[in-house]
Design an enzyme around this catalytic site. Sequence first.
Site, mmCIF file in Angstrom:
data_model
loop_
_atom_site.group_PDB
_atom_site.id
_atom_site.type_symbol
_atom_site.label_atom_id
_atom_site.label_comp_id
_atom_site.label_asym_id
_atom_site.label_seq_id
_atom_site.Cartn_x
_atom_site.Cartn_y
_atom_site.Cartn_z
ATOM 1 C CG ASN A 6 -1.884 1.043 1.354
ATOM 2 O OD1 ASN A 6 -1.818 2.016 0.597
ATOM 3 N ND2 ASN A 6 -2.803 0.907 2.297
ATOM 4 C CE LYS A 13 -0.743 2.723 6.478
ATOM 5 N NZ LYS A 13 -2.163 2.882 6.627
ATOM 6 N NE ARG A 65 -5.331 2.807 -0.929
ATOM 7 C CZ ARG A 65 -5.099 3.987 -0.376
ATOM 8 N NH1 ARG A 65 -3.920 4.240 0.174
ATOM 9 N NH2 ARG A 65 -6.017 4.911 -0.369
ATOM 10 C CG HIS A 154 -11.669 6.310 1.958
ATOM 11 N ND1 HIS A 154 -12.168 7.472 2.512
ATOM 12 C CD2 HIS A 154 -10.331 6.398 2.081
ATOM 13 C CE1 HIS A 154 -11.170 8.225 2.934
ATOM 14 N NE2 HIS A 154 -10.041 7.592 2.688
ATOM 15 C CG LEU A 183 -15.146 9.843 10.299
ATOM 16 C CD1 LEU A 183 -15.825 10.299 11.593
ATOM 17 C CD2 LEU A 183 -15.541 10.751 9.135
ATOM 18 C CG ASN A 185 -4.254 12.123 8.277
ATOM 19 O OD1 ASN A 185 -4.562 13.157 8.869
ATOM 20 N ND2 ASN A 185 -3.160 11.444 8.528
ATOM 21 N N GLY A 186 -7.714 11.300 5.516
ATOM 22 C CA GLY A 186 -8.746 11.531 4.508
ATOM 23 C C GLY A 186 -10.060 11.090 5.122
ATOM 24 N NE ARG A 215 -6.818 14.757 1.402
ATOM 25 C CZ ARG A 215 -7.047 13.449 1.312
ATOM 26 N NH1 ARG A 215 -8.099 12.994 0.648
ATOM 27 N NH2 ARG A 215 -6.241 12.589 1.889
ATOM 28 N N GLY A 304 -8.930 6.129 11.768
ATOM 29 C CA GLY A 304 -8.306 6.687 12.978
ATOM 30 C C GLY A 304 -9.244 7.455 13.892
ATOM 31 C CB ILE A 305 -11.161 10.583 13.463
ATOM 32 C CG1 ILE A 305 -9.853 11.361 13.287
ATOM 33 C CG2 ILE A 305 -12.190 11.397 14.229
ATOM 34 C CD1 ILE A 305 -9.943 12.565 12.360
ATOM 35 N N GLY A 306 -12.734 7.845 13.429
ATOM 36 C CA GLY A 306 -13.992 7.119 13.588
ATOM 37 C C GLY A 306 -13.890 6.008 14.622
ATOM 38 C CD GLU A 307 -10.562 1.915 13.177
ATOM 39 O OE1 GLU A 307 -9.573 1.614 13.884
ATOM 40 O OE2 GLU A 307 -10.598 1.729 11.951
ATOM 41 C CD GLU A 357 -6.850 1.408 2.631
ATOM 42 O OE1 GLU A 357 -5.833 1.902 3.177
ATOM 43 O OE2 GLU A 357 -7.652 2.078 1.981
HETATM 44 P P1 AMP Z 1 -5.834 7.334 9.779
HETATM 45 O O1 AMP Z 1 -5.619 8.147 8.516
HETATM 46 O O2 AMP Z 1 -6.950 6.346 9.654
HETATM 47 O O3 AMP Z 1 -4.557 6.740 10.334
HETATM 48 O O4 AMP Z 1 -6.338 8.402 10.889
HETATM 49 C C1 AMP Z 1 -5.535 9.449 11.320
HETATM 50 C C2 AMP Z 1 -6.349 10.373 12.227
HETATM 51 O O5 AMP Z 1 -6.844 9.624 13.347
HETATM 52 C C3 AMP Z 1 -5.535 11.539 12.807
HETATM 53 O O6 AMP Z 1 -6.294 12.740 12.704
HETATM 54 C C4 AMP Z 1 -5.410 11.157 14.274
HETATM 55 O O7 AMP Z 1 -5.359 12.286 15.078
HETATM 56 C C5 AMP Z 1 -6.709 10.427 14.502
HETATM 57 N N1 AMP Z 1 -6.681 9.637 15.741
HETATM 58 C C6 AMP Z 1 -5.913 8.568 16.038
HETATM 59 N N2 AMP Z 1 -6.144 8.181 17.311
HETATM 60 C C7 AMP Z 1 -7.071 9.026 17.828
HETATM 61 C C8 AMP Z 1 -7.729 9.164 19.091
HETATM 62 N N3 AMP Z 1 -7.461 8.341 20.106
HETATM 63 N N4 AMP Z 1 -8.636 10.166 19.242
HETATM 64 C C9 AMP Z 1 -8.895 11.008 18.239
HETATM 65 N N5 AMP Z 1 -8.324 10.938 17.030
HETATM 66 C C10 AMP Z 1 -7.422 9.961 16.816
#
Ligand code: AMP
Length: 384
Positions: A6, A13, A65, A154, A183, A185-186, A215, A304-307, A357
């Site tokens: 990826n 990755k 990917r 996505h 949710l 970075n993108g 963005r 990242g944010i959603g989880e 992913e």
């Molecule tokens: P990803 O692109 O899926 O790796 O997500 C990255 C985003 O997830 C970044 O904005 C991080 O700040 C956010 N993130 C990771 N852990 C947490 C957390 N515990 N609480 C809030 N946001 C998080």
Amino acid sequence: MILVLNSGSSSLKYALFDGAARVAAGTVERIGEPGSPTPDHEAAIAQVADQVGLSTLPLDAIGHRVVHGGAGFQKPTVIDDDVAAEIRSLIPLAPLHNPANLQGIDLTRRLRPDVPHVAVFDTAFHATLPAAASTYALDRAVSRRYGIRRYGFHGTSCAYVSRRTAALLARPIEELNLIVLHLGNGASATAIQSGRSVETSMGLTPLEGLAMGSRTGDIDPAVAFLLARQAGMSVDDLDDLYHHHGGLRGLCGDNDMRTVLRRAADGDGDARLALDVYCHRIRRYVGAYYAVLGRLDAIAFTAGIGENSPEVRARTLAGLLRLGITVDPARNATGPAERVISADGAPVSVCVVPTDEERAIAEEVAALLNQSAPAPVVSSVDKT
Ligand code: AMP
């Protein structure tokens, strides 16, 4: 075994799967950045090849990917020279992503010409978008000539998360109307009916839709005209502004949601506004996609944010009881990662479903290999 690569613009990755077991994984970061020990993607691939022992690894396939598959690639595809050339021809649609994906493909095809290389496209899952959702209200001759339409991204993550959500709810996916909120970075929202994408917030490129880390997401197209005329900005200036100085970073200077949340909790006005804009935009899409679907069975938060952010989940869906949407505070705050966080018996199940992913890509590659495997020979004794 299946190796998944990826490659992003500055990271690579990888994950190695033996059946369902992930036997190795890693990330090479900061490729090409000043002071980084990894000057380019070739060096990154060399590192990964070394770490996994690529030259002698007993592989069934390598899955790659690929971000943009244009209108042509609607499913995972075995890469030959023609396919590689076609992915190359899509670079104008994804100038940041497809070149990095191609470098990974070219280098590993040279290192392991003996195994099938399979491209798995972020756009493919959205090939089912109805014309009403995929068509911009733009002069049709112009759109046709330049391939301008909504493609969506996505997709591999969305498909995986929707399958996992159906499993979590113990319901057949064919019966479910879902909204997946990816949710990271993108960020994107996708409406899924019976396992098929029917609306999604990213468009021609991954810039449209939700506010993201850096963005802008949706913005009146006339902002570009104004800035070109009044501020003398070039196309490249605007591209940089929209991609790197928008979203959370544009609004408060930080693109990491953890920092934004901390600052907002400390009363920082800019961070509060960034969080408000971020959550409001998601909420608007949830309402719109509810209307598109007509009936909603579940909302799945991922990436990242959603989880990881109970606060973003709670704010986004607050006050929607009339729509059958509730978030149970205790379930939202605690519990194992993959779970339902709505109240028992709520008409809409709100779920947290971690995405994966690399595993999703490996699953798609395995499915393609199984399809193309020769049909098992049925002995005459077994024939009825
Ligand atoms: P990803 O692109 O899926 O790796 O997500 C990255 C985003 O997830 C970044 O904005 C991080 O700040 C956010 N993130 C990771 N852990 C947490 C957390 N515990 N609480 C809030 N946001 C998080």
